[in-house]
Design an enzyme around this catalytic site. Structure first.
Site, short mmCIF file in Angstrom:
data_model
loop_
_atom_site.label_atom_id
_atom_site.label_comp_id
_atom_site.label_asym_id
_atom_site.label_seq_id
_atom_site.Cartn_x
_atom_site.Cartn_y
_atom_site.Cartn_z
CG HIS A 1 10.20 3.89 31.71
ND1 HIS A 1 9.19 3.41 32.51
CD2 HIS A 1 11.30 3.19 32.06
CE1 HIS A 1 9.66 2.48 33.30
NE2 HIS A 1 10.94 2.32 33.05
CG LEU A 2 12.58 3.32 24.30
CD1 LEU A 2 12.59 1.80 24.34
CD2 LEU A 2 12.10 3.81 22.92
CG HIS A 3 15.51 2.02 30.27
ND1 HIS A 3 15.99 2.48 31.47
CD2 HIS A 3 14.39 1.32 30.56
CE1 HIS A 3 15.21 2.04 32.46
NE2 HIS A 3 14.22 1.35 31.92
CD GLN B 1 6.21 -1.42 33.66
OE1 GLN B 1 5.68 -2.45 33.22
NE2 GLN B 1 5.73 -0.21 33.45
CG ASP C 1 17.36 6.05 34.94
OD1 ASP C 1 16.55 5.28 34.42
OD2 ASP C 1 17.67 6.00 36.16
CB ILE C 2 16.98 9.48 39.22
CG1 ILE C 2 17.31 10.52 40.27
CG2 ILE C 2 16.55 8.18 39.85
CD1 ILE C 2 16.11 10.90 41.13
P1 5GP Z 1 12.22 0.14 34.84
O1 5GP Z 1 12.92 -0.90 35.68
O2 5GP Z 1 10.79 0.40 35.30
O3 5GP Z 1 12.35 -0.09 33.38
O4 5GP Z 1 13.07 1.47 35.08
C1 5GP Z 1 12.70 2.51 35.92
C2 5GP Z 1 13.79 3.53 35.80
O5 5GP Z 1 13.32 4.74 36.35
C3 5GP Z 1 15.07 3.15 36.57
O6 5GP Z 1 16.17 3.16 35.67
C4 5GP Z 1 15.18 4.23 37.64
O7 5GP Z 1 16.50 4.61 37.90
C5 5GP Z 1 14.37 5.36 37.04
N1 5GP Z 1 13.79 6.24 38.04
C6 5GP Z 1 13.14 5.87 39.17
N2 5GP Z 1 12.70 6.96 39.83
C7 5GP Z 1 13.08 8.04 39.10
C8 5GP Z 1 12.91 9.45 39.26
O8 5GP Z 1 12.34 9.94 40.23
N3 5GP Z 1 13.44 10.24 38.30
C9 5GP Z 1 14.10 9.74 37.22
N4 5GP Z 1 14.59 10.59 36.35
N5 5GP Z 1 14.27 8.42 37.03
C10 5GP Z 1 13.77 7.58 37.95
#
Ligand code: 5GP
Ligand code: ZN
Length: 142
Positions: A100-102, A94, A30-31
């Protein structure tokens, strides 16, 4: 899916620190990690929401997350526990609309946590639980 970040990673248009790849899914860092070692397991085939996710892709996400959790614990990354977390829909947090699964390494004092609503801990009467269970079962068997 031209404007999807994760499809951009799979297409090689955007960089990622890859950890795992197979025909159905990949895992990369995760970035903006919540804790060091925070990984995302992502289906290759674009699905914005769980409802659009191929069931076998979903099963593979979990299989890979389980292996990653074990790998994290042996990797030297600080990892006393693991949370698997999936946000489906804006109300659930989201932000990227490609499933995606963290996989989140956890340790005592890491500062991360889930906030519970006021009144949490109250146990509803059994008929209320049964009524909701009935609604969900009704949908499953429809
Ligand atoms: P959500 O809130 O949708 O579950 O999580 C999205 C996740 O994607 C966040 O933890 C965020 O840091 C990650 N993310 C957003 N943009 C990028 C990217 O360009 N590359 C990577 N590796 N992770 C990203
Ligand atoms: Zn996508």
């Amino acid at each position: 899916m031209d404007d999807c970040i994760f499809c951009g990673i799979f297409a090689g248009r955007l960089p990622a620190s890859m950890v795992y790849r197979d025909e159905r899914c990949a895992a990369f860092m995760d970035i903006r990690p919540v804790t060091p070692g925070h990984l995302l397991v992502v289906p290759v085939r674009h699905a914005a929401y769980l409802a659009e996710l191929d069931a076998e892709d979903g099963a593979q996400l979990f299989r890979v997350a389980q292996r990653l959790a074990a790998a994290l614990r042996q990797s030297g990354v600080r990892c006393e526990g693991v949370n698997l977390f999936l946000a489906d829909g804006e109300a659930a947090g989201q932000e990227v609309y490609h499933v995606h699964l963290h996989v989140l390494p956890r340790f005592r004092g890491d500062g991360f946590g889930l906030r519970f609503p006021p009144g949490y801990g109250h146990r509803p009467p059994r008929p209320e639980l049964d009524e909701i269970a009935g609604r969900i079962k009704g949908v499953l068997s429809a």
